[in-house]
Design a protein around this motif. Structure first.
Motif, PDB file in Angstrom:
ATOM      1  N   GLY B 100       0.832  -1.195   0.000  1.00  0.00           N
ATOM      2  CA  GLY B 100       0.000   0.000   0.000  1.00  0.00           C
ATOM      3  C   GLY B 100       0.865   1.242   0.000  1.00  0.00           C
ATOM      4  O   GLY B 100       0.681   2.143  -0.816  1.00  0.00           O
ATOM      5  N   THR B 101       1.842   1.260   0.904  1.00  0.00           N
ATOM      6  CA  THR B 101       2.780   2.383   0.988  1.00  0.00           C
ATOM      7  C   THR B 101       3.465   2.625  -0.350  1.00  0.00           C
ATOM      8  O   THR B 101       3.510   3.744  -0.859  1.00  0.00           O
ATOM      9  CB  THR B 101       3.862   2.075   2.040  1.00  0.00           C
ATOM     10  N   LEU B 104       1.044   3.846  -3.123  1.00  0.00           N
ATOM     11  CA  LEU B 104       0.587   5.220  -2.959  1.00  0.00           C
ATOM     12  C   LEU B 104       1.680   6.193  -3.399  1.00  0.00           C
ATOM     13  O   LEU B 104       1.402   7.265  -3.922  1.00  0.00           O
ATOM     14  CB  LEU B 104       0.176   5.478  -1.507  1.00  0.00           C
ATOM     15  N   ILE B 202      -6.787  -1.332   1.340  1.00  0.00           N
ATOM     16  CA  ILE B 202      -5.835  -0.238   1.501  1.00  0.00           C
ATOM     17  C   ILE B 202      -5.851   0.704   0.306  1.00  0.00           C
ATOM     18  O   ILE B 202      -5.853   1.914   0.454  1.00  0.00           O
ATOM     19  CB  ILE B 202      -4.423  -0.799   1.755  1.00  0.00           C
TER      20      ILE B 202
END
Lengths: 364, 538
Positions: B100-101, B104, B202
């Protein structure tokens, strides 16, 4: 398959099991063995956030002769539900980590054997939610509150919000990020805080205002704090643009603790009028194999040694009067005088319905 | 066949039946009325519809983007080929929290796309689809590429000599031969994306929900077992339907092929067209797979005092500040490798037995068994985990807190890979070769060793690599099974990300980078196992 092939397969199976067994030994793991020492071991089942210093557990062993084995069992809700499913043949003796949002479910399912722990008289009355029967013993409290990014508000020369009502004001438009109440415990806590503050009749109107004020909802705490909140290390790297996040009252001290070098002032602050109080309980499991050891462990959990060890390990507050808080907490922590509360029985009845209404209001 | 059947009966069918049964059985009677009641709710139908279409779209997109990669990695010989093959598998092991990090940073606010074109894809369905391609690229490359590298190129050449155009030759000769492994790859990607959990939550945001997310909530959060049981049955039905379609496709397409050693089929690219293809594949891998990984690595070195190794150093000491870990976080590497070794051993053993059994027999029963093997990919981890809890709680099978349960649960996901990767190759082996060996006096075991093993060795290694990667990155089983505290790498990363503080975040990034490196190194080592040394291993 013919016999030769079968023999070869059997050999392979044996060798594979051998590998496994070797690895198991190497892992220093406990293959669930039970021998004569079982009565000298007491097993504590808890959620993944449970943490305690080694020295404190050693002190317990010295005092009582029992060795503590800790089993971690998923997040708080999952861990509790697993105990409910296996009621009667529990995986341990004591369960730690039922909070007030889940308490009724645990009590309705008759999960615990009543036991009045020694030293309960030193625990504040308002956290003793089962004072009649003592099926559970309060161990710690923590507050779910909005945190703010000090730097942002200093630069904008804007006073940070203090209360739930402030958050809906135009000055704080598009600044707040919250967690999904359906999947995240701080998200649920914040929702319950608004229910406790505005009442069952008023909380939905409040959320409509928040929605109009540009509140952002993300899935979990990690994402809200590390990706969206401009006051965290991850948020800074990701160029996050939300200086308000739902987190814990203990988050600022932890920010200081895990910074090199430690700053004089925490990078984040707490909006003390936006808090919901969580109380965590422990109880003796029905059908525990080692009841005596379990009782001794419950006494120990509200003893000074464990109570004073908790803040820096689990970032929660002690419940025992006179337990000393570390300087980090007294210097950087926030004092929450009047947290919002909702009765556990009401939470149990209405939680799902509230979450559903909340989802249709805010999550589209 | 008896071995694998028993394994699945005890560790999959029985626990799942137990938990579903508990949900539908109330007060001594079966409550089948609940099925219609839950299945008729409009929100459930909405969730089912979204789950299905996003899985279909993800599968199509993954095949589209990954097939050129499969071809290039199978047929071209170029410097760095092995490394590239290992790198594409790395995403597979990353915990979704970390992905997810990374994603993004690529498609979110201020991300790469935002900088270049002002496009933000987070909280859109595109983010979910792209992340699914990111995760499953390796599935297609390895499953299809494994067989592709062993097809005899001379067959296509013969067709060309007989006057077929290049595309016709490929369509009439190569494509039919690839159908079984294409179908296998599509099936696995579909099952993975159909039961997607973290990615949807997420990257999609709370507005998107899949069946898996609902089952998780109903079981783990609300303990509403009846609803969860019905949802599980719906999941079963959907997965069963897909398996039936898959079985029909494959039955029509399987044939005996001429397989050759992979080293004989790969050539250096020739001509502008082939170099362009290679270049575009490498570019795709760089943008879609390597860029998100590079973001994580960059953040792991980015300390407040400039770039440095501080976070990595912090991983090697026990932190006295809070007892997040009783041992240095790097210990998690050892735990992860132990689990992965055990899970790989179990997966390869049970999976190859099952694949061998499925090769030799045909019939309705066998087909049913084949489908059964695939089911764990399409069933929620929380269902299996809670099933373990109520099913395996009495001696002699009280394994609830046993170490072995984690690799066994991981093997349930690893075995389908082993079967799907080995089966197309095993079925393509010409039985006449085996017969000839027998006529010449070889025992069946010897015949298998001399005929089948050399041909399936490559597939076996690919399969083992997958089983290893599955276990290394697996998160669910390690969470659902109560265990004394010896965290694996993904668990340790999640734990670090779960607390405030700059050092925790930095260490989480550093440990994710370590996880990627461990995965890549392990897969590279597997790639390098020399054929002449492996004969004694299995």
């Amino acid at each position: 398959m013919n016999s030769q092939l079968r023999r070869a397969v059997a050999m392979a199976a044996v060798s594979a099991l051998g590998v496994t067994a070797l690895a198991a030994c190497g892992g220093g793991s406990d293959g669930g063995k039970s021998d004569g020492t079982a009565s000298k071991t007491v097993t504590l089942v808890s959620h993944d956030s449970f943490a305690v210093s080694d020295t404190v557990l050693k002190a317990f062993t010295e005092q009582t002769g029992y060795t503590v084995k800790v089993l971690k069992s998923g997040d708080a809700g999952t861990a509790l539900n697993k105990e409910i499913l296996t009621k009667g043949s529990p995986q341990g003796d004591v369960f730690f980590g039922v909070d007030n949002t889940l308490l009724s479910r645990a009590l309705d399912n008759d999960l615990f054997t009543p036991y009045e722990a020694k030293g309960l008289d030193r625990v504040a009355d308002e956290v003793q939610l089962d004072a009649e029967k003592h099926r559970v013993t309060p161990v710690d409290t923590g507050d779910i509150c909005v945190n703010y990014d000090r730097k942002y508000f200093a630069e904008k020369k804007l006073a940070p919000p203090k209360t739930f009502a402030d958050l809906a004001k135009p000055a704080y438009k598009d600044l707040l990020v919250v967690e999904n109440a359906a999947t995240s415990s701080p998200g649920l806590g914040f929702l319950l805080g608004t229910v406790g503050t505005f009442g069952e009749a008023g909380w939905q109107d409040y959320w409509k205002k928040l929605e109009a004020n540009g509140v952002k909802v993300v899935d979990g705490w990690e994402q809200a704090y590390n990706e969206e909140f401009s006051g965290s290390a991850g948020g800074k790297k990701a160029g996050a643009d939300r200086p308000l996040v739902v987190s814990y009252a203990s988050s600022p001290p932890v920010e200081v603790l895990y910074a090199e070098p430690q700053p004089d002032e925490a990078p984040t602050g707490v909006a003390t009028g936006t808090c919901f109080r969580q109380i965590e309980f422990a109880g003796l499991l029905q059908g525990a194999k080692n009841e005596a050891g379990g009782k001794a462990l419950l006494d120990f959990l509200i003893g000074d040694a464990f109570q004073e060890d908790m803040p820096l390990n689990m970032f929660v507050n002690p419940v025992v009067e006179g337990a000393k808080l570390p300087e980090l907490f007294t210097k950087h922590g926030a004092v929450v005088d009047e947290p919002a509360t909702v009765a556990p029985a009401t939470i149990a009845d209405k939680r799902e319905q509230w979450v559903r209404s909340w989802s249709s209001l805010v999550v589209k | 066949m008896a071995g694998p059947v028993a394994f699945f009966a005890v560790f999959f069918a029985y626990p799942v039946a137990a938990i579903v049964g508990r949900g539908l059985h109330d007060g001594g009677t079966w409550q089948f009325g609940r099925i219609a009641e839950v299945a008729g709710r409009p929100e459930i139908l909405r969730v089912l519809w979204f789950t299905t279409w996003q899985a279909l779209a993800s599968t199509a997109l993954t095949l589209l983007i990954a097939l050129p990669g499969a071809y290039v990695l199978a047929r071209f010989d170029f410097p760095g080929r092995r490394l590239l093959r290992a790198v594409v598998t790395v995403p597979f092991v990353l915990p979704t929290v970390v992905v997810g990090t990374a994603f993004l940073a690529l498609i979110g606010r201020g991300g790469l796309l935002d900088e270049l074109w002002g496009v933000r894809l987070d909280t859109t369905v595109w983010a979910i689809l792209l992340a699914h391609v990111f995760f499953n690229y390796a599935v297609v490359v390895r499953t299809v590429g494994g067989l592709w590298s062993q097809l005899d190129p001379r067959q296509e050449e013969a067709a060309r000599v007989l006057g077929a155009g290049r595309f016709t030759a490929w369509r009439r000769v190569t494509l039919p031969a690839l159908v079984p492994s294409l179908a296998a790859a599509a099936l696995m990607v579909f099952l993975f994306t159909f039961t997607s959990f973290g990615v949807v939550q997420i990257l999609g945001g709370p507005a998107f929900s899949t069946l898996e997310v609902e089952i998780y909530r109903q079981t783990a959060d609300l303990l509403d077992l009846p609803t969860a049981a019905v949802l599980t049955l719906i999941q079963f039905a959907a997965v069963g339907l897909v398996l039936a379609v898959h079985a029909r496709t494959v039955r029509r397409g399987e044939s005996t092929l001429r397989l050759v050693d992979p080293s004989r089929t790969a050539r250096r690219p020739r001509g502008a067209g082939q170099w362009t293809l290679l270049g575009s594949v490498v570019a795709t891998v760089l943008v879609l797979l390597v860029a998100p990984l590079a973001v994580l690595a960059e953040r792991s070195f980015d300390t407040p005092g400039g770039y440095g190794l501080d976070y990595y150093r912090a991983l090697t000491v026990v932190d006295s500040r809070g007892a997040t870990f009783l041992v240095p976080p790097v210990e998690a590497i050892r735990n992860s490798l132990e689990y992965a070794a055990a899970a790989t051993a179990v997966s390869v053993l049970v999976g190859s037995l099952a694949a061998a059994a499925l090769t030799r027999r045909a019939g309705r029963l066998t087909r049913g068994f084949d489908a059964l093997l695939m089911l764990p990919l399409g069933v929620s981890a929380v269902t299996v985990g809670f099933g373990f809890l109520i099913a395996l709680d009495e001696p002699p099978l009280d394994l609830r807190t046993s170490w072995i349960l984690v690799p066994l649960a991981q093997a349930l996901v690893g075995i389908p890979f082993v079967v799907r990767i080995m089966l197309p190759v095993l079925r393509a082996v010409d039985t006449r070769l085996r017969e000839a060996a027998s006529v010449l006096g070889a025992s069946p075991l010897r015949a298998w060793r001399e005929v089948d093993l050399p041909l399936v060795r490559r597939a076996l290694l690919v399969a083992a690599g997958f089983a290893f990667a599955v276990s290394l990155g697996e998160f669910g089983a390690t969470v659902f099974i109560a265990r004394p505290d010896n965290p694996t790498l993904p668990v340790a990363v999640a734990r670090l990300l779960g607390r405030p503080g700059e050092l925790n975040y930095g260490q989480a990034m550093a440990l994710s980078t370590v996880l990627m490196a461990v995965c890549a190194a392990a897969l590279l080592a597997l790639e390098r196992i020399r054929p002449d040394k492996t004969s004694g291993e299995f």
